[in-house]
Design a protein around this motif. Structure first.
Motif, PDB file in Angstrom:
ATOM      1  N   SER A 167       0.853  -1.193   0.000  1.00 28.56           N
ATOM      2  CA  SER A 167       0.000   0.000   0.000  1.00 28.56           C
ATOM      3  C   SER A 167       0.887   1.241   0.000  1.00 28.56           C
ATOM      4  CB  SER A 167      -0.928   0.006   1.224  1.00 28.56           C
ATOM      5  OG  SER A 167      -1.630   1.226   1.300  1.00 28.56           O
ATOM      6  N   HIS A 168       1.097   1.798  -1.190  1.00 29.95           N
ATOM      7  CA  HIS A 168       1.924   3.007  -1.285  1.00 29.95           C
ATOM      8  C   HIS A 168       1.236   4.198  -0.634  1.00 29.95           C
ATOM      9  CE1 HIS A 168       3.933   0.486  -4.303  1.00 29.95           C
ATOM     10  NE2 HIS A 168       4.987   1.242  -4.090  1.00 29.95           N
ATOM     11  N   ALA A 169      -0.093   4.215  -0.670  1.00 30.24           N
ATOM     12  CA  ALA A 169      -0.821   5.318  -0.030  1.00 30.24           C
ATOM     13  C   ALA A 169      -0.565   5.322   1.477  1.00 30.24           C
ATOM     14  CB  ALA A 169      -2.313   5.188  -0.331  1.00 30.24           C
ATOM     15  N   LEU A 170      -0.562   4.142   2.090  1.00 34.57           N
ATOM     16  CA  LEU A 170      -0.289   4.063   3.525  1.00 34.57           C
ATOM     17  C   LEU A 170       1.152   4.473   3.821  1.00 34.57           C
ATOM     18  CD1 LEU A 170      -1.023   3.259   6.404  1.00 34.57           C
ATOM     19  CD2 LEU A 170      -0.430   0.882   5.820  1.00 34.57           C
ATOM     20  N   ALA A 171       2.088   4.006   3.008  1.00 35.16           N
ATOM     21  CA  ALA A 171       3.487   4.386   3.214  1.00 35.16           C
ATOM     22  C   ALA A 171       3.661   5.895   3.129  1.00 35.16           C
ATOM     23  CB  ALA A 171       4.375   3.687   2.175  1.00 35.16           C
ATOM     24  N   ARG A 172       3.002   6.517   2.151  1.00 35.82           N
ATOM     25  CA  ARG A 172       3.098   7.966   2.000  1.00 35.82           C
ATOM     26  C   ARG A 172       2.489   8.681   3.201  1.00 35.82           C
ATOM     27  NH1 ARG A 172       6.522  10.236  -1.058  1.00 35.82           N
ATOM     28  NH2 ARG A 172       5.928   8.819  -2.764  1.00 35.82           N
ATOM     29  N   HIS A 173       1.368   8.164   3.678  1.00 38.37           N
ATOM     30  CA  HIS A 173       0.707   8.789   4.834  1.00 38.37           C
ATOM     31  C   HIS A 173       1.606   8.730   6.070  1.00 38.37           C
ATOM     32  CE1 HIS A 173      -2.540  10.082   7.471  1.00 38.37           C
ATOM     33  NE2 HIS A 173      -2.247   9.056   8.265  1.00 38.37           N
ATOM     34  N   VAL A 174       2.209   7.575   6.317  1.00 46.49           N
ATOM     35  CA  VAL A 174       3.074   7.419   7.489  1.00 46.49           C
ATOM     36  C   VAL A 174       4.291   8.339   7.372  1.00 46.49           C
ATOM     37  CG1 VAL A 174       4.564   5.811   8.747  1.00 46.49           C
ATOM     38  CG2 VAL A 174       2.303   5.080   7.980  1.00 46.49           C
ATOM     39  N   SER A 175       4.841   8.470   6.173  1.00 48.44           N
ATOM     40  CA  SER A 175       6.033   9.302   5.992  1.00 48.44           C
ATOM     41  C   SER A 175       5.746  10.779   6.226  1.00 48.44           C
ATOM     42  CB  SER A 175       6.600   9.110   4.588  1.00 48.44           C
ATOM     43  OG  SER A 175       5.749   9.682   3.605  1.00 48.44           O
ATOM     44  N   GLU A 176       4.468  11.175   6.151  1.00 43.60           N
ATOM     45  CA  GLU A 176       4.101  12.578   6.339  1.00 43.60           C
ATOM     46  C   GLU A 176       3.622  12.870   7.747  1.00 43.60           C
ATOM     47  OE1 GLU A 176       1.194  13.093   3.308  1.00 43.60           O
ATOM     48  OE2 GLU A 176       2.674  13.226   1.673  1.00 43.60           O
ATOM     49  N   MET A 177       3.584  11.848   8.611  1.00 40.51           N
ATOM     50  CA  MET A 177       3.161  12.055   9.994  1.00 40.51           C
ATOM     51  C   MET A 177       4.223  12.842  10.768  1.00 40.51           C
ATOM     52  SD  MET A 177       1.500   8.357  11.016  1.00 40.51           S
ATOM     53  CE  MET A 177       1.177   8.928  12.706  1.00 40.51           C
ATOM     54  N   THR A 178       3.785  13.619  11.715  1.00 41.67           N
ATOM     55  CA  THR A 178       4.703  14.347  12.597  1.00 41.67           C
ATOM     56  C   THR A 178       4.319  14.074  14.040  1.00 41.67           C
ATOM     57  OG1 THR A 178       3.312  16.323  12.590  1.00 41.67           O
ATOM     58  CG2 THR A 178       5.042  16.183  10.913  1.00 41.67           C
ATOM     59  N   PHE A 179       5.324  14.107  14.910  1.00 37.75           N
ATOM     60  CA  PHE A 179       5.073  13.888  16.336  1.00 37.75           C
ATOM     61  C   PHE A 179       6.182  14.553  17.126  1.00 37.75           C
ATOM     62  CE2 PHE A 179       6.497  10.033  14.128  1.00 37.75           C
ATOM     63  CZ  PHE A 179       7.814   9.991  14.530  1.00 37.75           C
ATOM     64  N   GLY A 180       5.987  14.648  18.419  1.00 34.37           N
ATOM     65  CA  GLY A 180       6.949  15.332  19.274  1.00 34.37           C
ATOM     66  C   GLY A 180       6.381  16.642  19.786  1.00 34.37           C
ATOM     67  N   VAL A 181       7.178  17.341  20.592  1.00 32.84           N
ATOM     68  CA  VAL A 181       6.726  18.589  21.198  1.00 32.84           C
ATOM     69  C   VAL A 181       6.702  19.692  20.144  1.00 32.84           C
ATOM     70  CG1 VAL A 181       7.607  17.952  23.463  1.00 32.84           C
ATOM     71  CG2 VAL A 181       9.083  19.203  21.888  1.00 32.84           C
ATOM     72  N   ARG A 182       5.870  20.683  20.373  1.00 28.54           N
ATOM     73  CA  ARG A 182       5.763  21.811  19.446  1.00 28.54           C
ATOM     74  C   ARG A 182       7.106  22.529  19.328  1.00 28.54           C
ATOM     75  NH1 ARG A 182       0.793  25.748  20.348  1.00 28.54           N
ATOM     76  NH2 ARG A 182      -0.197  23.723  19.930  1.00 28.54           N
ATOM     77  N   GLY A 183       7.470  22.785  18.097  1.00 29.08           N
ATOM     78  CA  GLY A 183       8.746  23.436  17.823  1.00 29.08           C
ATOM     79  C   GLY A 183       9.880  22.461  17.573  1.00 29.08           C
ATOM     80  N   ALA A 184       9.644  21.189  17.870  1.00 32.30           N
ATOM     81  CA  ALA A 184      10.686  20.179  17.634  1.00 32.30           C
ATOM     82  C   ALA A 184      10.045  18.886  17.130  1.00 32.30           C
ATOM     83  CB  ALA A 184      11.473  19.924  18.918  1.00 32.30           C
ATOM     84  N   ARG A 185       9.082  19.038  16.260  1.00 30.82           N
ATOM     85  CA  ARG A 185       8.378  17.868  15.735  1.00 30.82           C
ATOM     86  C   ARG A 185       9.218  17.183  14.661  1.00 30.82           C
ATOM     87  NH1 ARG A 185       3.281  17.765  17.613  1.00 30.82           N
ATOM     88  NH2 ARG A 185       2.444  16.420  15.969  1.00 30.82           N
ATOM     89  N   THR A 186       9.099  15.881  14.598  1.00 33.60           N
ATOM     90  CA  THR A 186       9.889  15.084  13.655  1.00 33.60           C
ATOM     91  C   THR A 186       8.983  14.181  12.834  1.00 33.60           C
ATOM     92  OG1 THR A 186      10.224  13.324  15.279  1.00 33.60           O
ATOM     93  CG2 THR A 186      11.881  15.075  15.196  1.00 33.60           C
ATOM     94  N   THR A 187       9.536  13.653  11.763  1.00 28.65           N
ATOM     95  CA  THR A 187       8.826  12.691  10.928  1.00 28.65           C
ATOM     96  C   THR A 187       9.681  11.433  10.813  1.00 28.65           C
ATOM     97  OG1 THR A 187       9.830  13.552   8.909  1.00 28.65           O
ATOM     98  CG2 THR A 187       7.717  14.494   9.567  1.00 28.65           C
ATOM     99  N   PRO A 188       9.068  10.266  10.669  1.00 28.28           N
ATOM    100  CA  PRO A 188       9.850   9.035  10.564  1.00 28.28           C
ATOM    101  C   PRO A 188      10.367   8.810   9.144  1.00 28.28           C
ATOM    102  CG  PRO A 188       7.522   8.513  10.473  1.00 28.28           C
ATOM    103  CD  PRO A 188       7.616  10.005  10.685  1.00 28.28           C
ATOM    104  N   VAL A 189      11.436   8.069   9.043  1.00 29.19           N
ATOM    105  CA  VAL A 189      11.909   7.585   7.747  1.00 29.19           C
ATOM    106  C   VAL A 189      11.183   6.270   7.469  1.00 29.19           C
ATOM    107  CG1 VAL A 189      13.881   6.729   6.440  1.00 29.19           C
ATOM    108  CG2 VAL A 189      14.155   8.667   8.012  1.00 29.19           C
ATOM    109  N   VAL A 190      10.539   6.163   6.331  1.00 31.73           N
ATOM    110  CA  VAL A 190       9.799   4.957   5.978  1.00 31.73           C
ATOM    111  C   VAL A 190      10.649   4.099   5.047  1.00 31.73           C
ATOM    112  CG1 VAL A 190       7.748   4.019   4.849  1.00 31.73           C
ATOM    113  CG2 VAL A 190       7.556   6.041   6.324  1.00 31.73           C
TER     114      VAL A 190
END
Length: 356
Positions: A295-318
């Protein structure tokens, strides 16, 4: 000429090569007179290449359903050493044969090979490798431990499989054990199953279970990683149930000291998204064995997710792992071609300096 070629190898080494226990080898000698021609100092068994070939033939015959006593007689005859019956080959000798004597109705194997060469020096790349035969599984060119694992699988010998798997992981490391022993044997069992009208299902299932057990043990026995290290999330695509390659990756990462969160097969999209949000991983590995499950759509969605505290949010490498991602829109994603390549790439990412 090497010392092993001159003096032979021990019973333990022979047992590992055949995929049986040392007790089984000794019982064959005691019951059927199928022992080594020479003993070191009159006591210790030393198996020469011809002796090993005789045992290979014994394994091949018992795997086709030949009674152990008859198999022993034929094996001795094949090496030109049968001059009348040996110990334990008379009437009634088959009764009480040990569990390692073979499984009636198991598949036949190619014709017996000639003398088995002893292992090459361990520092040579081809050490311990030669064409597989005698297991009933289409192995091709594999390490000798792969042949032993295949024979144990065909006999449904769980303890022998477990011992061999633990041995190869300890001796060769996780990557070599997976790529050169486990994966080829699993592929051979799968091909045999697919070409035999659903025969060998029990062989493939038991082999898979023991491989999974060995990998999971390795995954929880690695060095403890710092609590501050972000984990690697491992999950199969929502419709994907093949987990063993992902389990191998989890074990390899544990061996290298990286923390993982393994979610297994057929992870629903919403569950994966929730897991990523809650764990804040540095890397997310998605496995797909077939194109129909990728599912490339799911992979793309996960790669665009952000998390962490405000001002220092990160995204995962898929990371897109497995053959199912081939041919799709995978631009911008990492697609390793092997377990070793995936491990090296992920470890390199964790070694790179992190941003503020």
């Amino acid at each position: 000429m090497s010392e092993g070629t001159t003096h032979g190898i021990t019973t333990g080494a022979v047992a590992r090569r055949l995929g049986v226990s040392p007790t089984t080898v000794r019982s064959w000698e005691k019951r059927y007179g199928i022992g080594p021609a020479l003993r070191e100092g009159g006591r210790h068994r030393r198996w020469a290449p011809g002796d090993v070939a005789m045992l290979e033939e014994m394994c091949r015959l018992t795997a086709t359903g030949v009674p152990p006593a008859e198999a022993a007689h034929a094996a001795r005859a094949a090496r030109g050493g049968a001059v009348g019956d040996g110990p334990g080959t008379g009437p009634g000798a088959e009764a009480g044969a040990g569990a390692g004597s073979g499984v009636a109705g198991a598949p036949s194997a190619p014709a017996v090979a000639q003398d088995v060469p002893l292992p090459a020096p361990a520092d040579r790349p081809e050490a311990g490798r030669r064409p597989g035969y005698g297991s009933g599984l289409p192995l091709g060119d594999v390490r000798q431990e792969g042949r032993g694992l295949a024979r144990a699988a065909v006999r449904l010998d769980g303890p022998a499989m477990q011992a061999l798997l633990e041995q190869v992981i300890e001796e060769y490391g996780l990557v070599a054990a997976w790529e050169e022993v486990m994966a080829p044997t699993l592929h051979a069992a799968g091909r045999k199953w697919a070409s035999s009208e659903d025969r060998y299902v029990e062989v493939e299932h038991l082999l898979s279970w023991h491989v999974s057990t060995a990998l999971r043990r390795a995954a929880v026995s690695g060095p403890v990683s710092p609590r501050s290290t972000t984990p690697v999330v491992l999950a199969c695509a929502p419709a994907e149930f093949h987990t063993l390659p992902l389990e191998a990756l989890a074990a390899g990462l544990a061996e290298r000291g990286l923390p993982t969160r393994m979610f297994g097969g057929a992870v629903p999209a919403e569950a994966l998204v929730a897991a990523v949000r809650r764990t804040g991983p540095g890397v997310v590995v998605l496995w797909a064995q077939a194109r129909s499950t990728a599912s490339h759509a799911l992979a793309r969605h996960v790669s665009e997710m952000t998390f962490g505290v405000r001002g220092a949010r990160t995204t995962p490498v898929v990371v897109l792992a497995g053959p199912g991602w081939a041919g799709g829109s995978s631009a911008g994603f990492m697609r390793p071609g092997s377990l070793r390549e995936a491990l090296d790439a992920i470890c390199q990412m964790y070694e790179e300096p992190q941003g503020p």
